[in-house]
Design a protein around this motif. Sequence first.
Motif, PDB file in Angstrom:
ATOM      1  N   LEU A  11      88.556  40.007  42.893  1.00 55.23           N
ATOM      2  CA  LEU A  11      87.218  40.589  42.963  1.00 55.23           C
ATOM      3  C   LEU A  11      87.211  41.803  43.887  1.00 55.23           C
ATOM      4  O   LEU A  11      86.637  42.847  43.555  1.00 55.23           O
ATOM      5  CB  LEU A  11      86.211  39.545  43.443  1.00 55.23           C
ATOM      6  CG  LEU A  11      84.782  40.021  43.632  1.00 55.23           C
ATOM      7  CD1 LEU A  11      84.170  40.367  42.284  1.00 55.23           C
ATOM      8  CD2 LEU A  11      83.970  38.978  44.338  1.00 55.23           C
ATOM      9  N   ILE A  12      87.858  41.689  45.032  1.00 59.48           N
ATOM     10  CA  ILE A  12      87.938  42.810  45.976  1.00 59.48           C
ATOM     11  C   ILE A  12      88.696  43.975  45.351  1.00 59.48           C
ATOM     12  O   ILE A  12      88.304  45.141  45.506  1.00 59.48           O
ATOM     13  CB  ILE A  12      88.583  42.347  47.294  1.00 59.48           C
ATOM     14  CG1 ILE A  12      87.644  41.401  48.027  1.00 59.48           C
ATOM     15  CG2 ILE A  12      88.937  43.529  48.185  1.00 59.48           C
ATOM     16  CD1 ILE A  12      88.274  40.694  49.210  1.00 59.48           C
ATOM     17  N   CYS A  13      89.753  43.675  44.613  1.00 62.53           N
ATOM     18  CA  CYS A  13      90.534  44.737  43.965  1.00 62.53           C
ATOM     19  C   CYS A  13      89.706  45.459  42.903  1.00 62.53           C
ATOM     20  O   CYS A  13      89.753  46.682  42.798  1.00 62.53           O
ATOM     21  CB  CYS A  13      91.800  44.162  43.341  1.00 62.53           C
ATOM     22  SG  CYS A  13      93.005  43.600  44.536  1.00 62.53           S
ATOM     23  N   TYR A  14      88.945  44.694  42.117  1.00 62.38           N
ATOM     24  CA  TYR A  14      88.098  45.323  41.105  1.00 62.38           C
ATOM     25  C   TYR A  14      87.005  46.179  41.749  1.00 62.38           C
ATOM     26  O   TYR A  14      86.670  47.257  41.245  1.00 62.38           O
ATOM     27  CB  TYR A  14      87.472  44.284  40.186  1.00 62.38           C
ATOM     28  CG  TYR A  14      88.402  43.801  39.101  1.00 62.38           C
ATOM     29  CD1 TYR A  14      89.010  44.691  38.224  1.00 62.38           C
ATOM     30  CD2 TYR A  14      88.682  42.459  38.950  1.00 62.38           C
ATOM     31  CE1 TYR A  14      89.859  44.261  37.235  1.00 62.38           C
ATOM     32  CE2 TYR A  14      89.539  42.008  37.959  1.00 62.38           C
ATOM     33  CZ  TYR A  14      90.126  42.922  37.103  1.00 62.38           C
ATOM     34  OH  TYR A  14      90.973  42.478  36.124  1.00 62.38           O
ATOM     35  N   LEU A  15      86.442  45.722  42.857  1.00 62.06           N
ATOM     36  CA  LEU A  15      85.435  46.519  43.557  1.00 62.06           C
ATOM     37  C   LEU A  15      86.038  47.814  44.098  1.00 62.06           C
ATOM     38  O   LEU A  15      85.420  48.887  44.008  1.00 62.06           O
ATOM     39  CB  LEU A  15      84.795  45.709  44.682  1.00 62.06           C
ATOM     40  CG  LEU A  15      83.860  44.591  44.252  1.00 62.06           C
ATOM     41  CD1 LEU A  15      83.407  43.785  45.452  1.00 62.06           C
ATOM     42  CD2 LEU A  15      82.674  45.158  43.509  1.00 62.06           C
ATOM     43  N   ALA A  18      86.508  50.144  41.219  1.00 64.67           N
ATOM     44  CA  ALA A  18      85.221  50.702  40.796  1.00 64.67           C
ATOM     45  C   ALA A  18      84.754  51.803  41.735  1.00 64.67           C
ATOM     46  O   ALA A  18      84.246  52.838  41.285  1.00 64.67           O
ATOM     47  CB  ALA A  18      84.178  49.591  40.707  1.00 64.67           C
ATOM     48  N   ILE A  19      84.939  51.616  43.031  1.00 66.04           N
ATOM     49  CA  ILE A  19      84.517  52.635  43.996  1.00 66.04           C
ATOM     50  C   ILE A  19      85.349  53.899  43.850  1.00 66.04           C
ATOM     51  O   ILE A  19      84.817  55.015  43.848  1.00 66.04           O
ATOM     52  CB  ILE A  19      84.589  52.075  45.429  1.00 66.04           C
ATOM     53  CG1 ILE A  19      83.513  51.020  45.630  1.00 66.04           C
ATOM     54  CG2 ILE A  19      84.443  53.185  46.464  1.00 66.04           C
ATOM     55  CD1 ILE A  19      83.638  50.249  46.917  1.00 66.04           C
ATOM     56  N   VAL A  20      86.663  53.757  43.697  1.00 66.00           N
ATOM     57  CA  VAL A  20      87.534  54.930  43.555  1.00 66.00           C
ATOM     58  C   VAL A  20      87.220  55.667  42.250  1.00 66.00           C
ATOM     59  O   VAL A  20      87.141  56.904  42.230  1.00 66.00           O
ATOM     60  CB  VAL A  20      89.017  54.504  43.625  1.00 66.00           C
ATOM     61  CG1 VAL A  20      89.934  55.649  43.239  1.00 66.00           C
ATOM     62  CG2 VAL A  20      89.356  54.015  45.023  1.00 66.00           C
ATOM     63  N   LEU A  21      87.005  54.936  41.166  1.00 67.77           N
ATOM     64  CA  LEU A  21      86.672  55.585  39.892  1.00 67.77           C
ATOM     65  C   LEU A  21      85.304  56.256  39.939  1.00 67.77           C
ATOM     66  O   LEU A  21      85.126  57.351  39.389  1.00 67.77           O
ATOM     67  CB  LEU A  21      86.719  54.557  38.756  1.00 67.77           C
ATOM     68  CG  LEU A  21      88.102  54.051  38.369  1.00 67.77           C
ATOM     69  CD1 LEU A  21      87.998  52.985  37.289  1.00 67.77           C
ATOM     70  CD2 LEU A  21      88.995  55.190  37.911  1.00 67.77           C
ATOM     71  N   ALA A  26      82.099  61.169  40.257  1.00 74.00           N
ATOM     72  CA  ALA A  26      81.122  61.991  40.983  1.00 74.00           C
ATOM     73  C   ALA A  26      81.682  63.389  41.225  1.00 74.00           C
ATOM     74  O   ALA A  26      80.969  64.389  41.063  1.00 74.00           O
ATOM     75  CB  ALA A  26      80.756  61.331  42.307  1.00 74.00           C
ATOM     76  N   LEU A  27      82.949  63.491  41.584  1.00 73.83           N
ATOM     77  CA  LEU A  27      83.548  64.810  41.806  1.00 73.83           C
ATOM     78  C   LEU A  27      83.672  65.595  40.505  1.00 73.83           C
ATOM     79  O   LEU A  27      83.504  66.820  40.493  1.00 73.83           O
ATOM     80  CB  LEU A  27      84.920  64.664  42.473  1.00 73.83           C
ATOM     81  CG  LEU A  27      84.885  64.219  43.923  1.00 73.83           C
ATOM     82  CD1 LEU A  27      86.298  64.020  44.451  1.00 73.83           C
ATOM     83  CD2 LEU A  27      84.131  65.223  44.782  1.00 73.83           C
ATOM     84  N   GLY A  58      81.869  61.650  46.870  1.00 73.24           N
ATOM     85  CA  GLY A  58      83.204  61.817  46.309  1.00 73.24           C
ATOM     86  C   GLY A  58      84.221  62.262  47.338  1.00 73.24           C
ATOM     87  O   GLY A  58      85.348  61.745  47.383  1.00 73.24           O
ATOM     88  N   LEU A  59      83.839  63.195  48.192  1.00 74.80           N
ATOM     89  CA  LEU A  59      84.757  63.665  49.227  1.00 74.80           C
ATOM     90  C   LEU A  59      85.012  62.596  50.279  1.00 74.80           C
ATOM     91  O   LEU A  59      86.138  62.455  50.770  1.00 74.80           O
ATOM     92  CB  LEU A  59      84.218  64.934  49.883  1.00 74.80           C
ATOM     93  CG  LEU A  59      84.270  66.190  49.028  1.00 74.80           C
ATOM     94  CD1 LEU A  59      83.584  67.352  49.750  1.00 74.80           C
ATOM     95  CD2 LEU A  59      85.690  66.551  48.673  1.00 74.80           C
ATOM     96  N   LEU A  60      83.989  61.823  50.633  1.00 74.96           N
ATOM     97  CA  LEU A  60      84.162  60.754  51.617  1.00 74.96           C
ATOM     98  C   LEU A  60      85.158  59.705  51.127  1.00 74.96           C
ATOM     99  O   LEU A  60      86.102  59.350  51.835  1.00 74.96           O
ATOM    100  CB  LEU A  60      82.817  60.099  51.927  1.00 74.96           C
ATOM    101  CG  LEU A  60      82.871  58.883  52.852  1.00 74.96           C
ATOM    102  CD1 LEU A  60      83.149  59.336  54.276  1.00 74.96           C
ATOM    103  CD2 LEU A  60      81.579  58.115  52.778  1.00 74.96           C
ATOM    104  N   VAL A  61      84.960  59.240  49.909  1.00 73.92           N
ATOM    105  CA  VAL A  61      85.865  58.223  49.358  1.00 73.92           C
ATOM    106  C   VAL A  61      87.251  58.815  49.141  1.00 73.92           C
ATOM    107  O   VAL A  61      88.264  58.171  49.417  1.00 73.92           O
ATOM    108  CB  VAL A  61      85.294  57.636  48.049  1.00 73.92           C
ATOM    109  CG1 VAL A  61      86.308  56.736  47.366  1.00 73.92           C
ATOM    110  CG2 VAL A  61      84.015  56.869  48.329  1.00 73.92           C
TER     111      VAL A  61
END
Length: 78
Positions: A11-15, A18-21, A26-27, A58-61
């Motif tokens: 679950l943590i890996c999927y989250l 999702a955040i990276v994608l 966004a970028l 996008g830049l923060l992540v």
Amino acid sequence: MKTVFFLLLRLICYLALAIVLTAGLALIVVSVNGQCPPLSDIGVTCVTKFSQTLADFGLLVGEFTLDTGFPIVLASAV
């Protein structure tokens, strides 16, 4: 107990994936919509508040991912 641990890890890996994608998307949106100048490592100032928020996210992540590598490792573990 072992199964619960691996389910939570998945679950943590999927989250993380999702955040990276989402940050990458966004970028892409910010660069395509034409309301922001080309992105750089220093930052970017956009015309609208929405575009500025997308660019900042996008830049923060992106910077956190490249600096630590942690979200990439979690995202690739899927």
